[in-house]
Design an enzyme around this catalytic site. Structure first.
Site, PDB file in Angstrom:
ATOM      1  N   SER A 108       0.796  -1.230   0.000  1.00  0.00           N
ATOM      2  CA  SER A 108       0.000   0.000   0.000  1.00  0.00           C
ATOM      3  C   SER A 108       0.827   1.278   0.000  1.00  0.00           C
ATOM      4  O   SER A 108       0.303   2.343  -0.304  1.00  0.00           O
ATOM      5  CB  SER A 108      -0.952   0.008   1.209  1.00  0.00           C
ATOM      6  OG  SER A 108      -0.245  -0.178   2.412  1.00  0.00           O
TER       7      SER A 108
ATOM      8  N   ASP B  24      -3.174   7.959   8.224  1.00  0.00           N
ATOM      9  CA  ASP B  24      -4.020   7.010   8.947  1.00  0.00           C
ATOM     10  C   ASP B  24      -3.134   6.181   9.877  1.00  0.00           C
ATOM     11  O   ASP B  24      -2.016   6.598  10.196  1.00  0.00           O
ATOM     12  CB  ASP B  24      -4.833   6.133   7.981  1.00  0.00           C
ATOM     13  CG  ASP B  24      -3.967   5.245   7.091  1.00  0.00           C
ATOM     14  OD1 ASP B  24      -2.748   5.122   7.353  1.00  0.00           O
ATOM     15  OD2 ASP B  24      -4.505   4.650   6.141  1.00  0.00           O
TER      16      ASP B  24
ATOM     17  N   HIS C 140      -0.106   4.752   7.157  1.00  0.00           N
ATOM     18  CA  HIS C 140       0.493   5.389   5.983  1.00  0.00           C
ATOM     19  C   HIS C 140       0.786   6.868   6.220  1.00  0.00           C
ATOM     20  O   HIS C 140      -0.071   7.601   6.715  1.00  0.00           O
ATOM     21  CB  HIS C 140      -0.460   5.257   4.787  1.00  0.00           C
ATOM     22  CG  HIS C 140      -0.892   3.861   4.528  1.00  0.00           C
ATOM     23  ND1 HIS C 140      -2.092   3.353   4.994  1.00  0.00           N
ATOM     24  CD2 HIS C 140      -0.275   2.847   3.881  1.00  0.00           C
ATOM     25  CE1 HIS C 140      -2.194   2.086   4.632  1.00  0.00           C
ATOM     26  NE2 HIS C 140      -1.102   1.754   3.957  1.00  0.00           N
TER      27      HIS C 140
END
Length: 318
Positions: free
Chosen positions: A9, A293, A296
């Site tokens: 991600s 978040d 990240h």
């Protein structure tokens, strides 16, 4: 020049939008340029910022975007998938695109690429392209725990590094000669992991950080050994761990007020993907937060990381 990304991600540009997985970031408050794209941050990712810094383009598109144009192929795409890892168990847990499948996607991409321009020109672009690999985080956090007692941290790290070496060997076989491999980050200091493992004070999780450091030490050593066997290749090891940790430990030196919570979510202490949504609040000023978040960084955080590593990266790849 071309930049191509593989991994999880940190460099997923939106491929998970087209995959049957819960790990998506294509909704508010995740956004880039004012709208959700599938990037797991509030703006550009590592892939975008590296592409811009290397003079490739401002945004790296996801390879699965059905609207991708042939000229995008000549400057690179991302094959990364949020939740991915080298250990097959990882993507069994997360239902992300495995690294092995990302490699298969790259092979098809090369075929399409060569159909748009002459093969010699295509091979030259591939040889001079920069391939970025950012994975291992999910393996160490999710799969290591599930692999016990089959593996301890050392044997698991060695197994994982062997999978990394197999991956870059496959890239080399396909003609890639400039490879950038990111270390694991300080997993125990990610906001969500602090909440899970850091006790009442939400300290960095020592167990997770120790595992990441052991893996990183083995990875760096083995990458140097691999590179010595292929002198015509350039392999850059990026110390993602200490680069991010230095910001976490001294956030005010980098213009941040908060480095132990994410900007999005009710608490910012654990929320990631669907726990961050349009019904949950975000912080009043995301420029003051290192993390968007629970896992990240913000675009500003990523920008500082890229600026920190860029010169060494260029020196190694040239």
């Amino acid at each position: 020049m071309e930049e191509t990304s593989f991994g999880d991600s940190f460099v997923d540009q939106g491929n998970n939008n087209y995959v049957n997985t819960l790990g998506k970031g294509n909704y508010l408050p995740y956004f880039e340029g004012g709208k959700p794209t599938g990037r797991y941050t509030n703006g550009r990712t590592l892939s975008d910022l590296l592409a811009k810094a290397l003079g490739v383009k401002d945004y790296l598109p996801p390879s699965l975007d059905p609207l991708i144009k042939d000229n995008d192929l000549q400057t690179g795409v991302s094959f990364a998938s949020g939740g991915s890892g080298f250990d097959p168990l990882t993507t069994t847990i997360t239902t992300a695109i495995p690294m092995s499948v990302q490699l298969d996607m790259f092979k098809k991409y090369i075929g399409r690429f060569k159909s748009t321009i002459e093969e010699e020109a295509a091979n030259n672009i591939i040889t001079n392209s920069v391939v970025v690999v950012v994975a291992g985080n999910n393996d160490l956090f999710l799969s290591l725990l599930n692999r016990k007692p089959q593996y301890d941290v050392t044997t698991y790290s060695n197994m994982l590094v062997n999978l990394v070496l197999d991956f870059i060997q496959d890239l080399h076989t396909l003609g890639v000669r400039r490879i950038v491999v990111f270390s694991a980050p300080p997993i125990g200091c990610l906001p969500g992991v602090r909440t899970i493992s850091g006790g009442l004070l939400r300290n960095c999780g020592d167990q997770e950080n120790n595992a990441a450091q052991l893996y990183n030490n083995i990875l760096k050593q083995q990458l140097q050994f691999w590179a010595s066997s292929f002198p015509q290749s350039r392999v850059a090891f990026v110390d993602y761990y200490n680069t991010l940790l230095s910001i976490i430990e001294s956030p005010h030196n980098y213009g941040f007020d908060v480095a132990d919570k994410g900007c999005c979510g009710l608490t910012g202490e654990i929320e990631v993907i669907y726990l961050c949504n349009k019904l949950t609040p975000t912080c009043p000023d995301d420029s003051k937060y290192l993390f968007w978040d629970g896992a990240h960084p913000t675009e500003k955080g990523y920008s500082i990381i890229v600026n920190h590593i860029l010169q060494d990266l260029v020196n190694t790849l040239l």
